[in-house]
Design an enzyme around this catalytic site. Structure first.
Site, PDB file in Angstrom:
ATOM      1  N   GLN A   1       9.042  62.117  54.575  1.00 30.58           N
ATOM      2  CA  GLN A   1      10.020  61.457  55.426  1.00 30.58           C
ATOM      3  C   GLN A   1       9.912  62.049  56.832  1.00 30.58           C
ATOM      4  O   GLN A   1       9.542  63.217  56.996  1.00 30.58           O
ATOM      5  CB  GLN A   1      11.429  61.690  54.859  1.00 30.58           C
ATOM      6  CG  GLN A   1      12.551  60.960  55.581  1.00 30.58           C
ATOM      7  CD  GLN A   1      13.879  61.098  54.844  1.00 30.58           C
ATOM      8  OE1 GLN A   1      13.935  60.991  53.617  1.00 30.58           O
ATOM      9  NE2 GLN A   1      14.942  61.350  55.576  1.00 30.58           N
TER      10      GLN A   1
ATOM     11  N   ARG B   1      23.935  71.176  65.091  1.00 29.87           N
ATOM     12  CA  ARG B   1      23.624  70.502  63.827  1.00 29.87           C
ATOM     13  C   ARG B   1      23.208  71.572  62.825  1.00 29.87           C
ATOM     14  O   ARG B   1      22.213  72.252  63.002  1.00 29.87           O
ATOM     15  CB  ARG B   1      22.514  69.462  64.017  1.00 29.87           C
ATOM     16  CG  ARG B   1      22.910  68.300  64.945  1.00 29.87           C
ATOM     17  CD  ARG B   1      21.798  67.262  65.047  1.00 29.87           C
ATOM     18  NE  ARG B   1      22.103  66.209  65.995  1.00 29.87           N
ATOM     19  CZ  ARG B   1      22.700  65.054  65.684  1.00 29.87           C
ATOM     20  NH1 ARG B   1      23.069  64.812  64.436  1.00 29.87           N
ATOM     21  NH2 ARG B   1      22.925  64.137  66.618  1.00 29.87           N
TER      22      ARG B   1
ATOM     23  N   ASP C   1      30.363  70.086  59.445  1.00 33.41           N
ATOM     24  CA  ASP C   1      29.877  71.438  59.701  1.00 33.41           C
ATOM     25  C   ASP C   1      31.016  72.428  59.929  1.00 33.41           C
ATOM     26  O   ASP C   1      30.943  73.582  59.497  1.00 33.41           O
ATOM     27  CB  ASP C   1      28.918  71.439  60.891  1.00 33.41           C
ATOM     28  CG  ASP C   1      27.601  70.740  60.564  1.00 33.41           C
ATOM     29  OD1 ASP C   1      27.238  70.692  59.375  1.00 33.41           O
ATOM     30  OD2 ASP C   1      26.943  70.237  61.494  1.00 33.41           O
TER      31      ASP C   1
ATOM     32  N   LYS D   1      10.648  71.852  56.386  1.00 33.69           N
ATOM     33  CA  LYS D   1      10.785  71.085  57.615  1.00 33.69           C
ATOM     34  C   LYS D   1       9.808  71.588  58.671  1.00 33.69           C
ATOM     35  O   LYS D   1       9.582  72.788  58.798  1.00 33.69           O
ATOM     36  CB  LYS D   1      12.210  71.216  58.165  1.00 33.69           C
ATOM     37  CG  LYS D   1      13.284  70.724  57.222  1.00 33.69           C
ATOM     38  CD  LYS D   1      14.673  70.984  57.773  1.00 33.69           C
ATOM     39  CE  LYS D   1      15.751  70.511  56.808  1.00 33.69           C
ATOM     40  NZ  LYS D   1      17.112  70.802  57.319  1.00 33.69           N
TER      41      LYS D   1
ATOM     42  N   ARG E   1      -3.280  62.329  84.628  1.00 33.69           N
ATOM     43  CA  ARG E   1      -2.598  61.280  83.856  1.00 33.69           C
ATOM     44  C   ARG E   1      -1.413  61.805  83.081  1.00 33.69           C
ATOM     45  O   ARG E   1      -0.521  61.050  82.699  1.00 33.69           O
ATOM     46  CB  ARG E   1      -3.578  60.637  82.867  1.00 33.69           C
ATOM     47  CG  ARG E   1      -4.783  59.971  83.521  1.00 33.69           C
ATOM     48  CD  ARG E   1      -5.826  59.628  82.472  1.00 33.69           C
ATOM     49  NE  ARG E   1      -6.309  60.853  81.806  1.00 33.69           N
ATOM     50  CZ  ARG E   1      -7.065  60.866  80.711  1.00 33.69           C
ATOM     51  NH1 ARG E   1      -7.397  59.719  80.138  1.00 33.69           N
ATOM     52  NH2 ARG E   1      -7.472  62.014  80.184  1.00 33.69           N
TER      53      ARG E   1
ATOM     54  N   HIS F   1      22.219  73.724  57.560  1.00 34.53           N
ATOM     55  CA  HIS F   1      21.964  72.862  56.412  1.00 34.53           C
ATOM     56  C   HIS F   1      20.882  73.462  55.516  1.00 34.53           C
ATOM     57  O   HIS F   1      19.972  74.142  55.988  1.00 34.53           O
ATOM     58  CB  HIS F   1      21.528  71.475  56.885  1.00 34.53           C
ATOM     59  CG  HIS F   1      22.565  70.790  57.725  1.00 34.53           C
ATOM     60  ND1 HIS F   1      22.242  69.904  58.737  1.00 34.53           N
ATOM     61  CD2 HIS F   1      23.924  70.849  57.710  1.00 34.53           C
ATOM     62  CE1 HIS F   1      23.350  69.456  59.304  1.00 34.53           C
ATOM     63  NE2 HIS F   1      24.384  70.020  58.702  1.00 34.53           N
TER      64      HIS F   1
ATOM     65  N   TYR G   1      11.628  65.646  63.051  1.00 35.04           N
ATOM     66  CA  TYR G   1      11.419  66.486  61.887  1.00 35.04           C
ATOM     67  C   TYR G   1      10.429  65.791  60.947  1.00 35.04           C
ATOM     68  O   TYR G   1      10.601  64.614  60.624  1.00 35.04           O
ATOM     69  CB  TYR G   1      12.680  66.679  61.060  1.00 35.04           C
ATOM     70  CG  TYR G   1      14.000  66.851  61.762  1.00 35.04           C
ATOM     71  CD1 TYR G   1      14.743  68.009  61.573  1.00 35.04           C
ATOM     72  CD2 TYR G   1      14.555  65.847  62.561  1.00 35.04           C
ATOM     73  CE1 TYR G   1      15.995  68.165  62.166  1.00 35.04           C
ATOM     74  CE2 TYR G   1      15.797  66.000  63.157  1.00 35.04           C
ATOM     75  CZ  TYR G   1      16.513  67.171  62.948  1.00 35.04           C
ATOM     76  OH  TYR G   1      17.740  67.313  63.531  1.00 35.04           O
TER      77      TYR G   1
ATOM     78  N   ASN H   1      12.268  62.245  60.469  1.00 37.22           N
ATOM     79  CA  ASN H   1      13.603  62.021  61.016  1.00 37.22           C
ATOM     80  C   ASN H   1      13.614  62.304  62.511  1.00 37.22           C
ATOM     81  O   ASN H   1      12.837  63.133  62.998  1.00 37.22           O
ATOM     82  CB  ASN H   1      14.628  62.945  60.346  1.00 37.22           C
ATOM     83  CG  ASN H   1      14.609  62.857  58.832  1.00 37.22           C
ATOM     84  OD1 ASN H   1      14.481  61.788  58.273  1.00 37.22           O
ATOM     85  ND2 ASN H   1      14.738  63.997  58.183  1.00 37.22           N
TER      86      ASN H   1
END
Length: 202
Positions: free
Chosen positions: A47, A59, A170, A72, A23, A62, A132, A49
């Protein structure tokens, strides 16, 4: 699942055990109790994301002010990215160094990135989809960036990424040295003290 600490202290690679049959596949991609055993405290989820990126999209780098910053837990649910964890904590024994983990929809690994560390990834496939889990909500005034092209950090982008795509945010970000000179970077001592305070809450 297997959890191992990366070369950057307070970051971890998580490899889940997958159960497949005709499956498809089932796996546990997040277990708070297993992570807590390694980290010393639980990840209080605040949260979730999701980002979808074209191949070559970068990306990051940060990070957010400590405290509270933002821990994270990151995984790729579709496609593949190379995820980078950068130690930007002034005074850390690995300051300015980085480690990386391939996150994809084959091995389905995840990474845990503690508060005060820099985070970046590059998409290796089209429509690379990353999810995230984070322990604090987005706070624009406390968020900062470092250029992912900073020669002092010297991230190595794999050829599979192709031509790099970066946002003006960035590309215009400070270098690590400039961020340090501006007093924007977290310190090793402040980050470790914050981790200890979280451990004491358990």
């Amino acid at each position: 699942m297997q959890i191992r600490e990366l070369s950057i202290p307070d970051s971890f690679e998580i490899t889940p055990k997958q159960f497949g049959d005709d499956r498809g596949v089932f796996l546990e991609w997040y277990r708070f109790d297993k992570l807590e055993e390694k980290v010393g405290h639980k990840l209080d989820l605040a949260q979730a994301n999701t980002s979808v990126s074209k191949r070559g999209s970068v990306r990051g780098i940060h990070f957010a002010d400590v405290p509270p910053s933002q821990a994270k837990y990151v995984t790729a649910v579709h496609g593949a990215v190379l995820d980078y964890i950068i130690d930007i904590r002034v005074g850390s024994p690995t300051f300015g160094q980085w480690d990386s983990v391939l996150l994809d929809d084959t091995d389905r690994r995840a990474v845990y990135i503690a508060e005060g560390l820099g985070h970046c990834f590059v998409a290796l496939t089209e429509n690379a989809t990353v999810s995230y889990l984070v322990n604090s909500t987005f706070s624009p005034g406390r968020e900062h960036g470092i250029s992912p092209l900073d020669e002092e950090i010297a991230l190595v982008f794999p050829p599979e990424a192709g031509e790099l795509l970066l946002s003006p945010k960035d590309t215009d970000a400070l270098t690590l040295a400039a961020a340090a000179a501006a007093g924007l970077l977290p310190t090793w001592n402040a980050a470790r003290a914050y981790y200890a305070s979280l451990n004491d809450r358990n």
